[in-house]
Write an enzyme that holds these catalytic residues in place. Sequence first.
Site, PDB file in Angstrom:
ATOM      1  N   ARG A  43       0.817  -1.225   0.000  1.00 43.94           N
ATOM      2  CA  ARG A  43       0.000   0.000   0.000  1.00 43.94           C
ATOM      3  C   ARG A  43       0.846   1.267   0.000  1.00 43.94           C
ATOM      4  O   ARG A  43       0.379   2.350  -0.276  1.00 43.94           O
ATOM      5  CB  ARG A  43      -0.919  -0.002   1.223  1.00 43.94           C
ATOM      6  N   LYS A 136      -0.542 -19.464   5.808  1.00 42.45           N
ATOM      7  CA  LYS A 136      -1.422 -19.812   6.912  1.00 42.45           C
ATOM      8  C   LYS A 136      -1.591 -18.591   7.832  1.00 42.45           C
ATOM      9  O   LYS A 136      -0.755 -17.709   7.748  1.00 42.45           O
ATOM     10  CB  LYS A 136      -0.873 -20.999   7.714  1.00 42.45           C
ATOM     11  N   HIS A 166       5.234 -23.859   6.294  1.00 44.80           N
ATOM     12  CA  HIS A 166       6.681 -23.995   6.079  1.00 44.80           C
ATOM     13  C   HIS A 166       7.304 -25.122   6.899  1.00 44.80           C
ATOM     14  O   HIS A 166       8.414 -25.549   6.614  1.00 44.80           O
ATOM     15  CB  HIS A 166       7.411 -22.659   6.282  1.00 44.80           C
ATOM     16  N   GLU A 204       9.249 -20.529  21.876  1.00 45.99           N
ATOM     17  CA  GLU A 204      10.028 -19.450  21.253  1.00 45.99           C
ATOM     18  C   GLU A 204      10.404 -18.391  22.277  1.00 45.99           C
ATOM     19  O   GLU A 204       9.640 -18.123  23.208  1.00 45.99           O
ATOM     20  CB  GLU A 204       9.190 -18.774  20.167  1.00 45.99           C
ATOM     21  N   ASP A 223      -2.343 -19.749  15.443  1.00 47.90           N
ATOM     22  CA  ASP A 223      -1.095 -19.392  14.775  1.00 47.90           C
ATOM     23  C   ASP A 223      -0.183 -20.616  14.627  1.00 47.90           C
ATOM     24  O   ASP A 223       0.545 -20.725  13.644  1.00 47.90           O
ATOM     25  CB  ASP A 223      -0.375 -18.307  15.597  1.00 47.90           C
ATOM     26  N   HIS A 228       0.911 -25.724  11.934  1.00 47.39           N
ATOM     27  CA  HIS A 228       2.240 -26.335  11.996  1.00 47.39           C
ATOM     28  C   HIS A 228       2.274 -27.601  12.863  1.00 47.39           C
ATOM     29  O   HIS A 228       2.768 -28.641  12.452  1.00 47.39           O
ATOM     30  CB  HIS A 228       3.255 -25.360  12.593  1.00 47.39           C
ATOM     31  N   LYS A 328       5.119 -18.164  23.176  1.00 49.00           N
ATOM     32  CA  LYS A 328       6.036 -17.059  22.852  1.00 49.00           C
ATOM     33  C   LYS A 328       6.602 -16.478  24.137  1.00 49.00           C
ATOM     34  O   LYS A 328       6.062 -16.683  25.223  1.00 49.00           O
ATOM     35  CB  LYS A 328       5.275 -15.982  22.084  1.00 49.00           C
TER      36      LYS A 328
HETATM   37  C1  BG6 Z   1       4.970 -18.675  11.964  1.00 47.75           C
HETATM   38  C2  BG6 Z   1       4.182 -18.061  13.087  1.00 47.75           C
HETATM   39  O1  BG6 Z   1       4.127 -19.313  11.046  1.00 47.75           O
HETATM   40  O2  BG6 Z   1       5.868 -19.615  12.521  1.00 47.75           O
HETATM   41  C3  BG6 Z   1       5.112 -17.362  14.042  1.00 47.75           C
HETATM   42  O3  BG6 Z   1       3.239 -17.131  12.547  1.00 47.75           O
HETATM   43  C4  BG6 Z   1       6.181 -18.300  14.548  1.00 47.75           C
HETATM   44  O4  BG6 Z   1       4.376 -16.812  15.126  1.00 47.75           O
HETATM   45  C5  BG6 Z   1       6.837 -19.044  13.401  1.00 47.75           C
HETATM   46  O5  BG6 Z   1       7.152 -17.516  15.219  1.00 47.75           O
HETATM   47  C6  BG6 Z   1       7.720 -20.190  13.903  1.00 47.75           C
HETATM   48  O6  BG6 Z   1       8.438 -20.765  12.848  1.00 47.75           O
HETATM   49  P1  BG6 Z   1      10.022 -20.683  12.814  1.00 47.75           P
HETATM   50  O7  BG6 Z   1      10.416 -21.415  11.583  1.00 47.75           O
HETATM   51  O8  BG6 Z   1      10.383 -19.209  12.748  1.00 47.75           O
HETATM   52  O9  BG6 Z   1      10.479 -21.296  14.081  1.00 47.75           O
END
Ligand code: BG6
Length: 473
Positions: A43, A136, A166, A204, A223, A228, A328
């Site tokens: 944007r 996602k 991923h 994390e 999330d 995942h 987190k």
């Molecule tokens: C993302 C989440 O898809 O995956 C994040 O939105 C998260 O919140 C992340 O931190 C974790 O993946 P990675 O590969 O960074 O450990």
Amino acid sequence: MIENLAIFGATGDVTKRYIFPALTRLHDEGCLDGHFSIVGVGRRDWTSAQFQEHISEMLGTHRPQLPTGSREKFLPLLEYARVEDLSQVDSLGRVFANKSGSWLIYLGLPPQLYPSIVKALSHLALPAGTRIIIEKPFGLDYAQSKELNRLLHRKFSEDDVYRIDHFLGIPTVFNILGLRFDCQLFEPIWNRCHIKKVEVIWDETLALEGRADYYDRAGALKDMIQNHLLQMLVLLAIEPLESIWSPEFRDNKVKVLRSVRKLSKAEIQAHTTRATYQSGRILGKPVSAYAMESGVVPERKTETFAQVSMWVDNERWQGVPFILRSGKALKKERKEILIHFKNPRRKGRRLPSKRGHNILHFNLDTDEMNLELLNIEGGAGMRRKPTRMDAQLSSQNLPPYARLFLEAMSGNSTLFIRNDEVEEMWNIVQPIADSWGNNLVPLQTYRAGSLGPSLEGQTPKPHHLKEAQVIDV
Ligand code: BG6
């Protein structure tokens, strides 16, 4: 072959942390030829030169090891297109004008924007062979995921839709499948007769990182767990097959998801935990409470930590808890899968677990595998003692996003999530999200930089199959 890539959400968090570092890696490997064009859509009122400068800075932070020469060769591939309103068919059409060849469209936007952009895309005449990758979470609930699938299919065939996760590009994840399907040691014991419990942990140290716009509406359950971690469960529990590069792979994934128990309210109360972080220190730096972060609406009671026990109610996994957890702002990074084995039987009874048990451990961050075995220590005491075997599984692999983008460019959707699969995943998580939304499970707190909330009272209880389905242990 794909000739152009359009990145929607070109200045967003995912794009800077993962997409551009991955694209530079593909460029280094010679996978993007000199005519390949990458159009970042946003944007902001930028020129292509300003966009290139912005990406160059981001790469300095997120792929610092990239040599200057490689960066200078990569940046000219980038162009910028400003679109203020993504639901406007005409302005969206300008992104794709003046280029020949097919497109790979990447949507890395907050999930609430997907329906309007997908609707607008359906009015455009896109070149044959165009594919779409969607980040996602795929919707924020079951109904939204169904509707988004319907909208996508107005324009794209299912073969051209790539729902990305991923974690399916993490190399070690596929070592687990190799170990499960092809290894005579593990294949016969990969079931409820020998496995006591499975844990998938994604702790994390990262806190919100300015992502309130998206994260405050999602939380740790939507999330991380809905996508995942549930995918990890599927790969750990899937039935063996000849090859993962066959349609059977995604069929079998859906079968596992259909066997995952939809937890009752009582089970949700007993076997799930949600919590949010309060102020604290992480790696020596002060972190403010989640509720005080800019853009957070405390009344939403969004969780930054979620733990859920799940059961796969089929013959192989009956009674084995799969514990999925992610949080987190925790004390340390832990990105692991742990397989806890049952102890052997002596005279009809299992050896007591206080003596320890065998654990297979995968570190998904370092691509290492350790096997903790119980051994008898020689010498006078002859005591039982754990022994550890370590193995480095993979090295020098492409990072997950680079791997997955390459698959999408080559038209191989095996490592992406199918339409029925994503809906099944929501089906499993929806009752938990609803119960949490109705405060059936209290929102706990934990100090930023701690190990997380108390997880007491979460002892998983077995759930019995009908007699006929039970395999004798
Ligand atoms: C993302 C989440 O898809 O995956 C994040 O939105 C998260 O919140 C992340 O931190 C974790 O993946 P990675 O590969 O960074 O450990």
